[in-house]
Design a protein around this motif. Sequence first.
Motif, PDB file in Angstrom:
ATOM      1  N   SER A 197      10.170   3.607   3.078  1.00 41.13           N
ATOM      2  CA  SER A 197      11.117   4.539   2.477  1.00 41.13           C
ATOM      3  C   SER A 197      11.680   5.508   3.511  1.00 41.13           C
ATOM      4  O   SER A 197      12.888   5.803   3.533  1.00 41.13           O
ATOM      5  CB  SER A 197      10.449   5.307   1.334  1.00 41.13           C
ATOM      6  N   ALA A 198      10.825   6.019   4.380  1.00 41.44           N
ATOM      7  CA  ALA A 198      11.302   6.917   5.422  1.00 41.44           C
ATOM      8  C   ALA A 198      12.242   6.197   6.387  1.00 41.44           C
ATOM      9  O   ALA A 198      13.226   6.777   6.864  1.00 41.44           O
ATOM     10  CB  ALA A 198      10.111   7.512   6.176  1.00 41.44           C
ATOM     11  N   GLU A 206      14.258   3.167  -3.123  1.00 41.54           N
ATOM     12  CA  GLU A 206      13.085   2.691  -3.863  1.00 41.54           C
ATOM     13  C   GLU A 206      13.140   1.187  -4.084  1.00 41.54           C
ATOM     14  O   GLU A 206      12.100   0.512  -4.034  1.00 41.54           O
ATOM     15  CB  GLU A 206      13.018   3.416  -5.210  1.00 41.54           C
ATOM     16  N   ARG A 217       4.603   1.684   1.810  1.00 40.29           N
ATOM     17  CA  ARG A 217       5.788   2.087   1.059  1.00 40.29           C
ATOM     18  C   ARG A 217       6.394   3.366   1.646  1.00 40.29           C
ATOM     19  O   ARG A 217       7.624   3.504   1.751  1.00 40.29           O
ATOM     20  CB  ARG A 217       5.447   2.279  -0.420  1.00 40.29           C
ATOM     21  N   GLN A 218       5.548   4.335   2.046  1.00 41.90           N
ATOM     22  CA  GLN A 218       6.058   5.583   2.604  1.00 41.90           C
ATOM     23  C   GLN A 218       6.794   5.327   3.914  1.00 41.90           C
ATOM     24  O   GLN A 218       7.855   5.902   4.171  1.00 41.90           O
ATOM     25  CB  GLN A 218       4.907   6.563   2.807  1.00 41.90           C
ATOM     26  N   THR A 219       6.234   4.438   4.755  1.00 36.34           N
ATOM     27  CA  THR A 219       6.896   4.124   6.026  1.00 36.34           C
ATOM     28  C   THR A 219       8.236   3.438   5.799  1.00 36.34           C
ATOM     29  O   THR A 219       9.238   3.760   6.452  1.00 36.34           O
ATOM     30  CB  THR A 219       5.987   3.236   6.873  1.00 36.34           C
ATOM     31  N   THR A 247       0.831  -1.197   0.000  1.00 35.74           N
ATOM     32  CA  THR A 247       0.000   0.000   0.000  1.00 35.74           C
ATOM     33  C   THR A 247       0.869   1.251   0.000  1.00 35.74           C
ATOM     34  O   THR A 247       2.050   1.200   0.381  1.00 35.74           O
ATOM     35  CB  THR A 247      -0.918  -0.001   1.229  1.00 35.74           C
ATOM     36  N   PRO A 248       0.330   2.406  -0.408  1.00 38.63           N
ATOM     37  CA  PRO A 248       1.122   3.647  -0.366  1.00 38.63           C
ATOM     38  C   PRO A 248       1.609   3.988   1.034  1.00 38.63           C
ATOM     39  O   PRO A 248       2.726   4.501   1.208  1.00 38.63           O
ATOM     40  CB  PRO A 248       0.156   4.696  -0.914  1.00 38.63           C
ATOM     41  N   GLU A 249       0.777   3.731   2.062  1.00 41.88           N
ATOM     42  CA  GLU A 249       1.205   4.024   3.429  1.00 41.88           C
ATOM     43  C   GLU A 249       2.385   3.138   3.838  1.00 41.88           C
ATOM     44  O   GLU A 249       3.346   3.599   4.480  1.00 41.88           O
ATOM     45  CB  GLU A 249       0.045   3.833   4.403  1.00 41.88           C
ATOM     46  N   ALA A 305      12.650  -0.692  -0.463  1.00 41.94           N
ATOM     47  CA  ALA A 305      11.419  -0.429   0.295  1.00 41.94           C
ATOM     48  C   ALA A 305      10.496  -1.638   0.363  1.00 41.94           C
ATOM     49  O   ALA A 305       9.927  -1.924   1.427  1.00 41.94           O
ATOM     50  CB  ALA A 305      10.692   0.775  -0.309  1.00 41.94           C
ATOM     51  N   GLU A 330      18.555   7.539  -3.655  1.00 44.74           N
ATOM     52  CA  GLU A 330      17.106   7.447  -3.840  1.00 44.74           C
ATOM     53  C   GLU A 330      16.715   6.171  -4.567  1.00 44.74           C
ATOM     54  O   GLU A 330      15.684   5.561  -4.254  1.00 44.74           O
ATOM     55  CB  GLU A 330      16.615   8.670  -4.612  1.00 44.74           C
TER      56      GLU A 330
END
Length: 328
Positions: free
Chosen positions: A211-212, A232, A207-209, A203-205, A235, A228
């Motif tokens: 990546s951060a 990617e 993936r964002q977690t 999910t986007p959430e 992740a 970067e």
Amino acid sequence: MDTQHDNALAHALAAIPGPVPPSGVIHVAVPHTSRFTVVGNHLAQHAELSLVAIGVGVHIQSLPAGAEVGIKALAARFPEGEVKIARALRELEAHGYLHRTRVRLTTGRVATRTVFCNQPGAVLRGGVAPVVGPAVRSTGPAPAPVREHTRVLEPEAAAVPEEPRPVPEHVLVPEALPAPVRLPARTAPTQPRRPLPHPHALTPELRQTASAFLADLRRHAEELVLSEQDVEELAPGVAAWLERDATLDTIRRTLTADLPKPLKHPARLLRHRLTALLPPPLPGIHALAPPRRAQVTPFQTCDGCERAFRSHHPGHCRDCRDQHWEAA
């Protein structure tokens, strides 16, 4: 002492015939009369060989026949490591100066036969008959030491010719070398690299977690600086850990523990640890429940003979039941 060195160098430079070049090296050539080796410019000024390979080739050419010229022997003699010396020997072998073959001796052992050719081009053209032996060298007493400010270089024309010497019987000629023995390769097959784990639903959430989390690793370990593109690519692996209920602290401790010094490829190390140390999914409640014991049939006392027997209901044992049925 410095004035004496400078005067000697000035006298040596003054004796050079012709004009002195304004820049570059100035040769003060003193002819050798003993302890020298003739080295061709095709080796000393080779356009494709590295400086280490040229130095190793000149050193091997100056050694007597039978000297040890293996990787470990050269590494023990010079400060260069075994990797550089092995690379230099491969360069010399690729350009025809060095020939290494595996031969089987009369005792049954397999040995490496090393042959160094001082003029590989002439041997290939067939202009001269090659002889395996030491290079053209003199074995007289050592010359007087040369002053440290004078660089002594020897032109090829200054070499003192020697009378031809007979080749000893124990020295082998290339035509007399036994055929090389090809040993079977014993290298283990390379294992295919395991793919990076991926979650069932990225999910986007999630993936964002992930990546951060990867971008924040350099705050905890300065060696783990990722680009970067690396963030990617890695992740999904972190997302797979999070999907299996692994906390961020647990993942961080696993990825930053016992880092090698120096760390050359941080992305490869993280990829390996995310793949090889992936924990299994947490078991469910029913999987953690203790196993149920099988129901055991209790003991009963026979009403006829008072023997014990297993049954869920009181009564008679098997023998008493048979006798009762026969009597009936």
